[in-house]
Every structure is written in structure tokens, then in C-alpha cells.
Design a protein around this motif. Structure first.
Motif, mmCIF file in Angstrom:
data_model
loop_
_atom_site.group_PDB
_atom_site.id
_atom_site.type_symbol
_atom_site.label_atom_id
_atom_site.label_comp_id
_atom_site.label_asym_id
_atom_site.label_seq_id
_atom_site.Cartn_x
_atom_site.Cartn_y
_atom_site.Cartn_z
ATOM 1 N N GLY A 106 -0.875 3.508 3.701
ATOM 2 C CA GLY A 106 0.505 3.967 3.703
ATOM 3 C C GLY A 106 1.304 3.252 2.649
ATOM 4 N N PHE A 107 2.575 3.042 2.918
ATOM 5 C CA PHE A 107 3.445 2.395 1.935
ATOM 6 C C PHE A 107 4.498 1.562 2.652
ATOM 7 C CE2 PHE A 107 5.234 6.488 2.988
ATOM 8 C CZ PHE A 107 6.577 6.240 3.150
ATOM 9 N N TYR A 108 4.990 0.562 1.926
ATOM 10 C CA TYR A 108 6.049 -0.285 2.451
ATOM 11 C C TYR A 108 7.388 0.416 2.289
ATOM 12 C CZ TYR A 108 2.893 -4.335 2.676
ATOM 13 O OH TYR A 108 1.860 -5.202 2.977
ATOM 14 N N THR A 109 8.229 0.266 3.292
ATOM 15 C CA THR A 109 9.611 0.729 3.167
ATOM 16 C C THR A 109 10.472 -0.415 2.644
ATOM 17 O OG1 THR A 109 10.376 0.073 5.373
ATOM 18 C CG2 THR A 109 9.179 2.174 5.201
ATOM 19 N N ASP A 110 11.729 -0.142 2.437
ATOM 20 C CA ASP A 110 12.651 -1.172 1.947
ATOM 21 C C ASP A 110 13.163 -2.070 3.077
ATOM 22 O OD1 ASP A 110 14.135 -2.421 -0.142
ATOM 23 O OD2 ASP A 110 15.942 -1.458 0.643
ATOM 24 N N GLU A 111 12.651 -1.890 4.267
ATOM 25 C CA GLU A 111 13.123 -2.648 5.431
ATOM 26 C C GLU A 111 12.264 -3.905 5.602
ATOM 27 O OE1 GLU A 111 14.056 0.492 8.747
ATOM 28 O OE2 GLU A 111 12.469 1.241 7.440
ATOM 29 N N VAL A 128 7.837 -13.234 5.723
ATOM 30 C CA VAL A 128 8.369 -11.918 5.395
ATOM 31 C C VAL A 128 7.708 -10.876 6.299
ATOM 32 C CG1 VAL A 128 8.622 -10.164 3.598
ATOM 33 C CG2 VAL A 128 8.763 -12.601 3.007
ATOM 34 N N VAL A 129 8.525 -10.215 7.118
ATOM 35 C CA VAL A 129 8.039 -9.123 7.962
ATOM 36 C C VAL A 129 8.665 -7.832 7.441
ATOM 37 C CG1 VAL A 129 7.550 -10.503 10.011
ATOM 38 C CG2 VAL A 129 9.847 -9.668 9.658
ATOM 39 N N GLN A 130 7.816 -6.841 7.229
ATOM 40 C CA GLN A 130 8.263 -5.624 6.568
ATOM 41 C C GLN A 130 7.666 -4.410 7.264
ATOM 42 O OE1 GLN A 130 7.733 -5.905 2.365
ATOM 43 N NE2 GLN A 130 8.811 -4.001 1.887
ATOM 44 N N VAL A 131 8.423 -3.330 7.271
ATOM 45 C CA VAL A 131 7.979 -2.081 7.891
ATOM 46 C C VAL A 131 7.018 -1.368 6.948
ATOM 47 C CG1 VAL A 131 8.688 0.150 8.815
ATOM 48 C CG2 VAL A 131 10.087 -1.892 9.240
ATOM 49 N N PHE A 132 5.919 -0.888 7.528
ATOM 50 C CA PHE A 132 4.894 -0.159 6.777
ATOM 51 C C PHE A 132 4.677 1.174 7.484
ATOM 52 C CE2 PHE A 132 0.575 0.879 5.424
ATOM 53 C CZ PHE A 132 0.569 0.493 4.083
ATOM 54 N N GLU A 133 4.746 2.243 6.719
ATOM 55 C CA GLU A 133 4.595 3.591 7.287
ATOM 56 C C GLU A 133 3.225 4.150 6.951
ATOM 57 O OE1 GLU A 133 7.687 6.290 6.275
ATOM 58 O OE2 GLU A 133 9.229 5.220 7.417
ATOM 59 N N THR A 134 2.603 4.744 7.977
ATOM 60 C CA THR A 134 1.314 5.403 7.800
ATOM 61 C C THR A 134 1.462 6.875 8.181
ATOM 62 O OG1 THR A 134 0.612 4.888 10.070
ATOM 63 C CG2 THR A 134 0.074 3.275 8.357
ATOM 64 N N GLY A 135 0.499 7.669 7.772
ATOM 65 C CA GLY A 135 0.519 9.092 8.103
ATOM 66 C C GLY A 135 1.309 9.891 7.081
ATOM 67 N N SER A 136 1.024 11.173 7.022
ATOM 68 C CA SER A 136 1.656 12.049 6.038
ATOM 69 C C SER A 136 2.960 12.652 6.528
ATOM 70 C CB SER A 136 0.688 13.187 5.656
ATOM 71 O OG SER A 136 0.281 13.902 6.823
ATOM 72 N N ARG A 143 5.231 3.861 12.222
ATOM 73 C CA ARG A 143 5.836 2.698 11.573
ATOM 74 C C ARG A 143 5.293 1.425 12.241
ATOM 75 N NH1 ARG A 143 10.885 3.286 9.019
ATOM 76 N NH2 ARG A 143 11.813 1.615 10.249
ATOM 77 N N TRP A 144 4.818 0.518 11.398
ATOM 78 C CA TRP A 144 4.232 -0.721 11.870
ATOM 79 C C TRP A 144 4.933 -1.897 11.215
ATOM 80 C CZ3 TRP A 144 0.494 -0.264 15.594
ATOM 81 C CH2 TRP A 144 -0.085 1.000 15.735
ATOM 82 N N ASN A 208 16.128 -1.422 18.108
ATOM 83 C CA ASN A 208 14.963 -0.579 17.845
ATOM 84 C C ASN A 208 14.983 -0.042 16.420
ATOM 85 O OD1 ASN A 208 12.727 0.994 18.110
ATOM 86 N ND2 ASN A 208 13.691 2.544 19.413
ATOM 87 N N ILE A 209 13.910 -0.317 15.693
ATOM 88 C CA ILE A 209 13.779 0.203 14.335
ATOM 89 C C ILE A 209 12.636 1.221 14.250
ATOM 90 C CG2 ILE A 209 14.800 -1.821 13.234
ATOM 91 C CD1 ILE A 209 12.034 -2.877 12.665
ATOM 92 N N GLY A 210 12.291 1.772 15.399
ATOM 93 C CA GLY A 210 11.330 2.880 15.421
ATOM 94 C C GLY A 210 9.888 2.488 15.220
ATOM 95 N N LEU A 211 9.482 1.315 15.689
ATOM 96 C CA LEU A 211 8.110 0.862 15.506
ATOM 97 C C LEU A 211 7.165 1.553 16.484
ATOM 98 C CD1 LEU A 211 8.703 -2.978 15.083
ATOM 99 C CD2 LEU A 211 8.356 -1.269 13.284
ATOM 100 N N GLN A 212 5.928 1.741 16.032
ATOM 101 C CA GLN A 212 4.908 2.359 16.884
ATOM 102 C C GLN A 212 4.577 1.455 18.070
ATOM 103 O OE1 GLN A 212 3.793 5.345 16.357
ATOM 104 N NE2 GLN A 212 2.063 5.524 17.781
#
Length: 277
Positions: A106-111, A128-136, A143-144, A208-212
Motif C-alpha cells: 500500500g502507501f503511507y498517508t500524510d497522517e 514515528v507512527v504513521q497511517v498506512f493504507e492497503t487495498g485498492s 488503514r493500519w 478514532n482515525i479509522g484504523l482497521q
């Protein structure tokens, strides 16, 4: 027939001599017993009672540390076995478990957020903890939260370090780790700001930031190209350190026994009378 007077006197003298020798032998034995009875083994009872209280306590603490070392060795073997396994695709994860190796595409978000008060080799910094999105997209999108590792802080606390991250899609590997106590009261925690400091990962769960998996994050492996300084502490205390603590407790128990023998008993005097008199 009357025995000669000279022979009678000799017999009387012999009897008297035998009685005297027997009396001397009895007196010598009684004197020896008196000397033995006069030298008691214990001469300081308060110190003896105190030593009897502390000696089993020290032995118990040593055995407890040995048990802790055995427990940590078991945990270490379990951790090594999990981390040495092949990473599974994050989409195949059914039930999260600590130290489960995973692989994400996936890719890193700006969060990203800076987890405060983290040190490496005595240097103050952040993780550094950062949100990573997977899936199309759609139902497959997830979001992880990724802990990329440690970054040093600036000399002025008011200046936060800048964190760079790739914009293109990446394959990252790491292992699952819990965020902490899920029963913590999160209502009183301060709000979080993107690129700002956080004191605990519970703040992200509270807002809540929408994490899986809000109660879990992924710690990057050191060989991931987006990893910072990892150097993860898998166990707070190593088995060898517990063994060292056990040796210290047993050494203290031995020292206590030696001091009791020297200070609370007549062992030295008894040994001198038995072997050197």
C-alpha cells in the motif's frame, strides 16, 4: 593359715592405687564434660533469630528470579519462533497476535504522529507512527498504524523533527504489537494533531482515525526500506539478567550464613579446642 603381714600391706596398697587411678580418670572425664558443656554453640540468640528470618527470604528471592528467568526463556523462544516465520499477507490475518509477522502492500498517508519520550542510547527523541493504507478501495481498503521507528529530537523542544516518507506504493514487513492497556480511560486524553506529539497510542484510539485494528499497530522490520532506527525491545528484562539477580540473592544468603557463624556462634572456639589443644 594367717597371711604374712607384708603381703596384706601390698594388697591394700594396690587397691588404694587402683581406686586413686579410677578417681583421677573420673575427675578427668567430668572436667572434660564440664569444659564441653561450658562452650555452647550459639552465643547470640537475637542475631540467630534475625538470621533465621532473612536466610529463607534470600533463598526464596533467588529461586523466584530463577523461575522468572525460565519464564523469559520460554517467551524468548516463542518470540523467536514467530519472528522467524514467513510474514503473512495482512489481508489473511484473522486474529491479531503479538509478534505475528505480516506483509503489507500500500502507501503511507500524510497522517503521522510523534510518540513522545522515547530514547535510544541515552538520546531523547520520538517514535514515528504513521497511517498506512492497503487495498485498492471499497471493502478491501484498510488503514493500519505503522511504527516506523525512532527519530532524534531537536535541541529545542518547540521544534519538531520533519519526517519524510515515500509517496509511491510500497511493500513493508513488520510484526503486530498491542497499543497498550485497552481499559485506559481515553475520554480525558487530549486531542491529537497530525504531525504533532502524542503521549500514548491510546490517544489515537480515543480520537478514532479509522484504523482497521485500533488496539494494534505494526512495528516495522529493520530491513524495510521505510524503517527508521528500530532496535525494538522485545523483552523488558532478559533471562540472563534474571539469572544475575538470582546469583546476587544466593550470594547474599551465603554471606549471611558466614556472618552468622562468625558473629553468633562459638564455632571458632570449638574448632580450636578440638583440633589444636
Amino acid at each position: 593359715m594367717i597371711a604374712p603381714k607384708k603381703s596384706q600391706q601390698q594388697r591394700d596398697q594396690a587397691v588404694q592405687t587402683g581406686n586413686s587411678a579410677h578417681s583421677a580418670h573420673l575427675a578427668k572425664g567430668q572436667d572434660h564434660l564440664a569444659r564441653g558443656a561450658s562452650v555452647a554453640f550459639i552465643r547470640n540468640w537475637p542475631l540467630t533469630v534475625l538470621s533465621l528470618c532473612f536466610f529463607p527470604l534470600l533463598l526464596g528471592l533467588g529461586n523466584w528470579q530463577l523461575q522468572r528467568a525460565a519464564e523469559k526463556e520460554t517467551i524468548q523462544r516463542q518470540v523467536d519462533a514467530r519472528l522467524s516465520a514467513q510474514p503473512i499477507k495482512i489481508s489473511d490475518l484473522s486474529t491479531p497476535a503479538t509478534y505475528t509477522p505480516v506483509r503489507l502492500l500500500g502507501f503511507y498517508t500524510d497522517e503521522y504522529f510523534l510518540l513522545d519520550n522515547r530514547t535510544r542510547n541515552g538520546r531523547v527523541g520520538y517514535e514515528v507512527v504513521q497511517v498506512f493504507e492497503t487495498g485498492s478501495g471499497g471493502a478491501e481498503k484498510a488503514r493500519w498504524l505503522i511504527n516506523r521507528g525512532w527519530i532524534s529530537g531537536n535541541s529545542h523542544r518547540g521544534q519538531l523533527p520533519q519526517v519524510s516518507y515515500p509517496l509511491a506504493a510500497k511493500v513493508i514487513t513488520g510484526f503486530l504489537y498491542p497499543n497498550g492497556d485497552s481499559t485506559e480511560d481515553t475520554d480525558a486524553l487530549p486531542a491529537v494533531a497530525v504531525h504533532g506529539r502524542i503521549q500514548s497510542l491510546a490517544q489515537l484510539r480515543a480520537h478514532n482515525i479509522g484504523l482497521q485494528q485500533p488496539d494494534w499497530h505494526i512495528r516495522l522490520s529493520a530491513d524495510s526500506d521505510t524503517a527508521l532506527l528500530t532496535d525494538w525491545k522485545l523483552l523488558t528484562t532478559s533471562p540472563a539478567k534474571h539469572t544475575g539477580y538470582a546469583v546476587q540473592w544466593f550470594a547474599m544468603a551465603f554471606a549471611l550464613m558466614v556472618m552468622w557463624l562468625l558473629a553468633a556462634t562459638n564455632l571458632q572456639q570449638i574448632v580450636r579446642e578440638k583440633w589444636f589443644k
